[in-house]
Design an enzyme around this catalytic site. Structure first.
Site, PDB file in Angstrom:
ATOM      1  N   HIS A  10       0.866  -1.200   0.000  1.00  0.00           N
ATOM      2  CA  HIS A  10       0.000   0.000   0.000  1.00  0.00           C
ATOM      3  C   HIS A  10       0.890   1.232   0.000  1.00  0.00           C
ATOM      4  O   HIS A  10       1.468   1.601   1.017  1.00  0.00           O
ATOM      5  CB  HIS A  10      -0.889  -0.010   1.242  1.00  0.00           C
ATOM      6  CG  HIS A  10      -1.873   1.118   1.297  1.00  0.00           C
ATOM      7  ND1 HIS A  10      -3.193   0.931   1.620  1.00  0.00           N
ATOM      8  CD2 HIS A  10      -1.743   2.446   1.065  1.00  0.00           C
ATOM      9  CE1 HIS A  10      -3.830   2.097   1.597  1.00  0.00           C
ATOM     10  NE2 HIS A  10      -2.959   3.039   1.266  1.00  0.00           N
ATOM     11  N   ARG A  14       1.978   9.432  -5.769  1.00  0.00           N
ATOM     12  CA  ARG A  14       1.592  10.729  -6.358  1.00  0.00           C
ATOM     13  C   ARG A  14       1.986  10.794  -7.830  1.00  0.00           C
ATOM     14  O   ARG A  14       2.126   9.784  -8.485  1.00  0.00           O
ATOM     15  CB  ARG A  14       2.198  11.918  -5.591  1.00  0.00           C
ATOM     16  CG  ARG A  14       2.141  11.833  -4.076  1.00  0.00           C
ATOM     17  CD  ARG A  14       0.755  11.797  -3.552  1.00  0.00           C
ATOM     18  NE  ARG A  14       0.716  11.950  -2.103  1.00  0.00           N
ATOM     19  CZ  ARG A  14      -0.232  11.480  -1.324  1.00  0.00           C
ATOM     20  NH1 ARG A  14      -1.224  10.772  -1.831  1.00  0.00           N
ATOM     21  NH2 ARG A  14      -0.218  11.679  -0.027  1.00  0.00           N
ATOM     22  N   ASN A  38      -5.390   7.139  -5.975  1.00  0.00           N
ATOM     23  CA  ASN A  38      -6.129   8.362  -5.618  1.00  0.00           C
ATOM     24  C   ASN A  38      -5.439   9.623  -6.120  1.00  0.00           C
ATOM     25  O   ASN A  38      -5.059  10.505  -5.371  1.00  0.00           O
ATOM     26  CB  ASN A  38      -6.428   8.436  -4.111  1.00  0.00           C
ATOM     27  CG  ASN A  38      -5.195   8.455  -3.233  1.00  0.00           C
ATOM     28  OD1 ASN A  38      -4.147   7.951  -3.609  1.00  0.00           O
ATOM     29  ND2 ASN A  38      -5.306   9.025  -2.053  1.00  0.00           N
ATOM     30  N   LYS A  92      -9.150  -0.567  -5.711  1.00  0.00           N
ATOM     31  CA  LYS A  92      -9.077   0.060  -4.392  1.00  0.00           C
ATOM     32  C   LYS A  92     -10.337   0.873  -4.125  1.00  0.00           C
ATOM     33  O   LYS A  92     -10.673   1.768  -4.905  1.00  0.00           O
ATOM     34  CB  LYS A  92      -7.831   0.957  -4.380  1.00  0.00           C
ATOM     35  CG  LYS A  92      -7.756   1.917  -3.247  1.00  0.00           C
ATOM     36  CD  LYS A  92      -7.177   1.286  -2.012  1.00  0.00           C
ATOM     37  CE  LYS A  92      -7.300   2.256  -0.840  1.00  0.00           C
ATOM     38  NZ  LYS A  92      -6.709   1.766   0.368  1.00  0.00           N
ATOM     39  N   HIS A 131     -10.268   0.967   1.938  1.00  0.00           N
ATOM     40  CA  HIS A 131      -9.973   1.920   3.014  1.00  0.00           C
ATOM     41  C   HIS A 131     -11.232   1.948   3.879  1.00  0.00           C
ATOM     42  O   HIS A 131     -12.172   2.683   3.590  1.00  0.00           O
ATOM     43  CB  HIS A 131      -9.663   3.306   2.430  1.00  0.00           C
ATOM     44  CG  HIS A 131      -9.309   4.316   3.493  1.00  0.00           C
ATOM     45  ND1 HIS A 131      -8.130   5.019   3.496  1.00  0.00           N
ATOM     46  CD2 HIS A 131      -9.977   4.707   4.609  1.00  0.00           C
ATOM     47  CE1 HIS A 131      -8.095   5.810   4.564  1.00  0.00           C
ATOM     48  NE2 HIS A 131      -9.213   5.648   5.249  1.00  0.00           N
ATOM     49  N   ASP A 237       1.442   2.537   3.519  1.00  0.00           N
ATOM     50  CA  ASP A 237       0.610   3.736   3.380  1.00  0.00           C
ATOM     51  C   ASP A 237       1.486   4.980   3.431  1.00  0.00           C
ATOM     52  O   ASP A 237       1.044   6.042   3.872  1.00  0.00           O
ATOM     53  CB  ASP A 237      -0.490   3.791   4.453  1.00  0.00           C
ATOM     54  CG  ASP A 237      -1.621   4.732   4.069  1.00  0.00           C
ATOM     55  OD1 ASP A 237      -1.623   5.232   2.927  1.00  0.00           O
ATOM     56  OD2 ASP A 237      -2.487   4.992   4.918  1.00  0.00           O
ATOM     57  N   HIS A 241       3.360  14.396   1.648  1.00  0.00           N
ATOM     58  CA  HIS A 241       2.770  15.712   1.375  1.00  0.00           C
ATOM     59  C   HIS A 241       3.907  16.719   1.553  1.00  0.00           C
ATOM     60  O   HIS A 241       4.752  16.534   2.439  1.00  0.00           O
ATOM     61  CB  HIS A 241       1.654  16.033   2.373  1.00  0.00           C
ATOM     62  CG  HIS A 241       0.432  15.179   2.217  1.00  0.00           C
ATOM     63  ND1 HIS A 241      -0.546  15.434   1.290  1.00  0.00           N
ATOM     64  CD2 HIS A 241       0.042  14.047   2.863  1.00  0.00           C
ATOM     65  CE1 HIS A 241      -1.499  14.513   1.372  1.00  0.00           C
ATOM     66  NE2 HIS A 241      -1.161  13.652   2.315  1.00  0.00           N
ATOM     67  N   ALA A 253      -3.500  14.761   5.711  1.00  0.00           N
ATOM     68  CA  ALA A 253      -3.270  13.479   6.384  1.00  0.00           C
ATOM     69  C   ALA A 253      -2.267  12.652   5.600  1.00  0.00           C
ATOM     70  O   ALA A 253      -2.376  12.527   4.387  1.00  0.00           O
ATOM     71  CB  ALA A 253      -4.594  12.716   6.492  1.00  0.00           C
TER      72      ALA A 253
HETATM   73  C1  NCD Z   1      -3.440   9.092   2.240  1.00  0.00           C
HETATM   74  C2  NCD Z   1      -3.004  10.120   1.209  1.00  0.00           C
HETATM   75  O1  NCD Z   1      -2.502  11.168   1.600  1.00  0.00           O
HETATM   76  O2  NCD Z   1      -3.137   9.855   0.027  1.00  0.00           O
HETATM   77  N1  NCD Z   1      -3.413   9.660   3.551  1.00  0.00           N
HETATM   78  C3  NCD Z   1      -3.275   9.009   4.703  1.00  0.00           C
HETATM   79  O3  NCD Z   1      -3.306   9.623   5.768  1.00  0.00           O
HETATM   80  N2  NCD Z   1      -3.094   7.716   4.711  1.00  0.00           N
HETATM   81  C4  NCD Z   1      -4.760   8.593   1.832  1.00  0.00           C
HETATM   82  C5  NCD Z   1      -5.156   7.302   2.452  1.00  0.00           C
HETATM   83  O4  NCD Z   1      -4.893   6.232   1.932  1.00  0.00           O
HETATM   84  O5  NCD Z   1      -5.786   7.354   3.492  1.00  0.00           O
HETATM   85 ZN    ZN Z   2      -3.408   4.970   1.688  1.00  0.00          ZN
END
Ligand code: NCD
Ligand code: ZN
Length: 339
Positions: A10, A14, A38, A92, A131, A237, A241, A253
C-alpha cells in the site's frame, strides 16, 4: 541479516515532481509495491492507468521494482474489467470523502448496488482493497466499518478482500474470522497512539488516516504483525505531502515513511519477534495471498550501523521539501541492496 523481495502492499507515489522525488526511496529497497490510484482525477480507465504506470517506472529509474497497479473503485462492468485484467493488480475502494482525493468514492454500501462489480471481480479474481472507515466520530470510524467488512465477506465469499491499514483491535480479530478477509498494517501504526499525535504539542507529521488509536489497539496490531500471521501483510501507506501542506492550518493526512521502513521494521522485529516473521510480514504472506512470484530475487541486507534520519528531504531543484517519519532520530540498521 537479509530480507528477500520486500513488498509494500500500500503505497502512495503521487505524480509529476512528487512522484519523481519519492518513488526512488521505495524502489531502492522494495521488490514491488501496490500503487494507490487516488490521483486527481482518480485512475478509472486503462489508458490513464498505463500512462501512470509508465511514469512510475520512469521515476523508479533503473531500480528492480515492479509497480502493482490499482484502479479506483466505481461500478464497472465485467467486459471492461476483463479487458484490463492483466494490467491491474487490484481495485481500491475509498468510501466517499473519507481521505485525500476520495471524493468520488462509494457512499452507500448497498449490496445490490455493489453486486455486479464485486461478482465480476470475484470471477476474474481481482482483489478488493478497502480503506475501511465510515464518517462516524473519528476514533470510531474504523471499528464502525467492521459490519460492512463482515457483510462484504459473507456476500462475496470468493472475493479476496483486503482491509487496508488496520488500526484497531476489532479488525485484528475480524481478519482471523473470515477466510476471504486479509489485512495490511503500516509501520507507523505499530509505533503510534493518538497520544503521540495530539497528547502533547500537535505533531502534524504523525497525522494520518486512519488516525492512530489507543494503546490496546497498538498492542493488538503488534501482536498480529510480530506473529507472522499469514493473512496480514505489510503496507506502509507512505503518503507524502509537501512540508508546507503539513505544517499549516488544515494539515493534510499522511505519514511519509518510505525512507525508514526497512530499517525501523528490522529494529522492531529483532527486539520483539524475529527476522523470520519479518520476512513473512514483509513478503511471504503477500506472495502467498496473491500467488505472486518473481523470476529474480531482490535481496536486501541489514547492517547493524547507526544513521540519523534527515530532518527533511529536499528535491534536487529545491522545489519540494518533505519531512519523513522519525525525522532526526537515530536508527540502528542500514538497509542495502545486496551486490
Ligand atoms: C493518504 C493520502 O494522503 O493519500 N493519507 C493518509 O493519511 N493515509 C490517503 C489514504 O490512503 O488514506
Ligand atoms: Zn493509503
Amino acid at each position: 541479516m537479509k530480507l528477500t523481495n520486500p513488498l509494500d502492499m500500500h503505497l502512495h507515489f503521487r505524480d509529476e515532481a512528487m512522484l519523481e522525488f519519492v518513488a526512488p526511496f521505495s524502489a531502492k529497497e522494495f521488490k514491488a509495491g501496490v500503487i494507490m490510484p487516488n490521483l486527481v482525477p482518480p485512475l478509472i480507465e486503462l489508458n490513464a492507468l498505463k500512462a501512470y504506470k509508465q511514469r512510475v517506472l520512469n521515476a523508479c529509474k533503473q531500480e528492480d521494482f515492479t509497480p502493482l497497479m490499482t484502479l479506483f473503485y466505481k461500478a464497472y462492468d465485467k467486459a471492461f474489467l476483463q479487458s484490463l485484467r492483466n494490467e491491474i493488480f487490484a481495485i481500491k475502494l475509498y468510501p466517499a470523502g473519507i481521505t485525500t482525493n476520495s471524493v468520488g468514492g462509494v457512499s452507500a454500501f448497498d449490496i445490490d448496488e455493489l453486486k455486479p462489480t464485486l461478482e465480476a471481480m470475484s470471477e476474474l479474481e481481482i482483489p478488493l482493497l478497502v480503506h475501511g472507515e465510515t464518517n462516524d466520530f473519528v476514533m470510531d470510524r474504523e471499528a464502525s466499518f467492521a459490519p460492512i467488512y463482515e457483510k462484504l465477506a459473507l456476500h462475496f465469499p470468493k472475493l479476496k478482500i483486503v482491509m487496508e491499514h488496520i488500526t484497531t483491535k476489532v479488525l485484528c480479530e475480524l481478519v482471523q474470522s473470515f477466510d476471504n478477509l486479509h489485512a495490511t498494517i503500516t509501520l507507523h501504526h505499530l509505533l503510534l497512539t493518538l497520544d503521540d499525535v495530539i497528547g502533547g504539542k500537535m505533531q502534524p507529521h504523525l497525522f494520518c488516516k486512519p488516525i492512530a488509536k489507543r494503546e490496546e489497539d497498538k498492542e493488538a496490531l503488534c501482536k498480529l504483525a510480530f506473529s507472522g500471521f499469514e493473512k496480514v501483510m505489510f503496507g506502509s501507506d507512505s503518503a507524502p505531502h509537501p512540508q508546507h501542506e503539513k505544517e499549516c492550518c488544515g494539515c493534510a493526512a499522511g505519514v511519509f515513511s518510505a525512507p525508514v521502513i526497512i530499517s525501523v521494521l528490522a529494529e522492531l522485529f529483532t527486539k520483539h519477534s524475529n527476522l523470520n516473521n519479518l520476512q513473512k510480514f514483509i513478503s511471504n504472506n503477500a506472495c502467498k495471498a496473491y500467488k505472486l512470484s518473481f523470476s529474480k530475487d531482490k535481496i536486501i541486507t541489514l547492517e547493524q550501523k547507526q544513521w540519523q534520519v534527515p530532518s527533511v528531504y529536499e528535491s534536487k531543484d529545491k522545489s519540494l521539501k518533505i519531512v519523513p517519519f522519525m525525522a532526526g532520530q537515530i536508527l540502528q540498521y542500514q538497509a542495502k541492496l545486496e551486490d
